[in-house]
Scaffold this active site. Structure first.
Site, PDB file in Angstrom:
ATOM      1  N   HIS A  26      53.508  44.282  65.208  1.00 59.92           N
ATOM      2  CA  HIS A  26      53.515  43.938  66.798  1.00 59.92           C
ATOM      3  C   HIS A  26      52.145  43.888  67.324  1.00 59.92           C
ATOM      4  O   HIS A  26      51.665  42.902  68.149  1.00 59.92           O
ATOM      5  CB  HIS A  26      54.175  45.100  67.522  1.00 59.92           C
ATOM      6  CG  HIS A  26      54.022  45.132  69.002  1.00 59.92           C
ATOM      7  ND1 HIS A  26      54.952  45.026  69.658  1.00 59.92           N
ATOM      8  CD2 HIS A  26      53.195  45.616  69.938  1.00 59.92           C
ATOM      9  CE1 HIS A  26      54.829  44.966  71.043  1.00 59.92           C
ATOM     10  NE2 HIS A  26      53.664  45.197  71.516  1.00 59.92           N
ATOM     11  N   GLU A  27      51.217  44.753  67.160  1.00 59.22           N
ATOM     12  CA  GLU A  27      49.739  44.533  67.471  1.00 59.22           C
ATOM     13  C   GLU A  27      48.944  43.360  67.134  1.00 59.22           C
ATOM     14  O   GLU A  27      48.189  42.652  67.946  1.00 59.22           O
ATOM     15  CB  GLU A  27      48.934  45.873  67.289  1.00 59.22           C
ATOM     16  CG  GLU A  27      49.467  47.311  67.607  1.00 59.22           C
ATOM     17  CD  GLU A  27      49.845  47.163  69.063  1.00 59.22           C
ATOM     18  OE1 GLU A  27      48.998  46.358  69.905  1.00 59.22           O
ATOM     19  OE2 GLU A  27      50.586  48.004  69.572  1.00 59.22           O
ATOM     20  N   HIS A  73      49.777  40.738  69.489  1.00 63.38           N
ATOM     21  CA  HIS A  73      48.671  40.205  70.399  1.00 63.38           C
ATOM     22  C   HIS A  73      47.409  39.871  70.016  1.00 63.38           C
ATOM     23  O   HIS A  73      47.013  38.758  70.521  1.00 63.38           O
ATOM     24  CB  HIS A  73      48.589  41.798  71.044  1.00 63.38           C
ATOM     25  CG  HIS A  73      49.564  42.461  71.724  1.00 63.38           C
ATOM     26  ND1 HIS A  73      50.160  41.768  72.565  1.00 63.38           N
ATOM     27  CD2 HIS A  73      50.178  43.769  71.651  1.00 63.38           C
ATOM     28  CE1 HIS A  73      51.382  42.677  73.126  1.00 63.38           C
ATOM     29  NE2 HIS A  73      50.959  44.045  72.666  1.00 63.38           N
ATOM     30  N   HIS A 131      53.962  40.450  75.614  1.00 61.24           N
ATOM     31  CA  HIS A 131      55.225  41.424  75.345  1.00 61.24           C
ATOM     32  C   HIS A 131      56.391  40.245  75.485  1.00 61.24           C
ATOM     33  O   HIS A 131      56.178  39.281  76.156  1.00 61.24           O
ATOM     34  CB  HIS A 131      55.254  42.426  76.197  1.00 61.24           C
ATOM     35  CG  HIS A 131      54.565  43.512  75.782  1.00 61.24           C
ATOM     36  ND1 HIS A 131      53.939  44.453  76.474  1.00 61.24           N
ATOM     37  CD2 HIS A 131      54.353  43.675  74.247  1.00 61.24           C
ATOM     38  CE1 HIS A 131      53.347  45.378  75.641  1.00 61.24           C
ATOM     39  NE2 HIS A 131      53.574  45.056  74.394  1.00 61.24           N
TER      40      HIS A 131
END
Ligand SMILES: [Zn+2]
Ligand SMILES: [Zn+2]
Length: 256
Positions: free
Chosen positions: A207-208, A211, A217
């Site tokens: 997930h990170e 980014h 998101h």
């Protein structure tokens, strides 16, 4: 001057009475839903809590009541990523992305809860979820400055976003760019695992890194880039469709 301050206090009091929001919920909204542009012309002391609450409910697909109902409170209690939900775009503004074909990363501080070898392997796997589907390669380096600097640390760790102890914010990462761009931080106060217990490192790292590659998101509950943590079986895990489309829109597809 004193009078003006007193008035501000009264107004704050009125707002909190009107909204009946506990301080913990106000802190959640100010952290993840305070639109800096919208409050620029208003006093930073007087955020519109109802608007922020509505924005949060809309983002999570809850009933938009503007009130702190039980579903909303439950959502606020879920462990989550530390990046805000205000800009609901697929990509960060200006669509920042890495221009080179090999992006380097370096882990400067490891977690004490897993072996170094386990952390290295998990971080490699998380990057591979992306390098499998976009024409970008990731290379670990062990000294000097990498594009993506990674660390595990509790509390204050050198930026303006100190971690908050167990649960709450699990990790955060910067969008691609020079200097701190892409840097990814994990809260060492979490219990990091490679299983379904506690917090699974592969899922949070993947997930990170979304980014760190330029993804914002997503409000698709099936997306990896959904802001709250949810365990899914990581055996044979591949990127969900929403995230695949998002990252391929930035980098193109991988033709092997
Ligand atoms: Zn996030
Ligand atoms: Zn940080």
């Amino acid at each position: 001057y004193l009078c003006a301050n007193l008035c501000t206090l009264c107004m704050l009091f009125l707002i909190s009475v009107k909204m009946f929001l506990p301080l913990s919920s106000q802190a959640y909204l100010s952290k993840f839903y305070r639109d800096l542009n919208a409050t620029k012309f208003r006093s930073r002391m007087m955020p519109d809590l109802e608007d922020e609450l509505k924005a949060m409910q809309k983002f999570f697909g809850l009933e938009v009541t503007g009130k702190l109902d039980s579903n909303t409170l439950e959502t606020m209690k879920q462990p989550r990523c530390g990046v805000t939900d205000v800009a609901r775009y697929e990509h960060f503004q200006g669509r920042p992305r890495w221009k080179q074909s090999v992006v380097t990363y370096r882990i400067t501080e490891y977690t004490s809860q897993l072996s170094k070898r386990e952390v290295d392997a998990t971080i490699t796997n998380a990057f591979q979820l992306y390098s499998d589907i976009i024409p970008l390669d990731f290379k670990q380096i062990y000294s000097g400055t990498a594009d993506i600097m990674i660390l595990f640390k509790a509390g204050y760790h050198g930026d303006f976003y100190p971690f908050d102890g167990p649960t709450g914010v699990l990790a955060h990462a910067n969008a691609p760019g020079p200097e701190q761009g892409g840097d990814t931080h994990f809260d060492e106060d979490e219990r990091w695992t490679l299983s379904s217990r506690d917090i699974n490192l592969l899922l949070v790292a993947a997930h990170e890194f979304g980014h760190a590659l330029g993804l914002e998101h997503s409000n698709d509950p099936l997306a990896l880039m959904y802001p709250t943590y949810q365990y899914i079986n990581t055996n044979g895990y591949t990127l969900p469709r929403d995230d695949r489309l998002g990252v391929q829109a930035l980098y193109g597809k991988c033709f092997l």
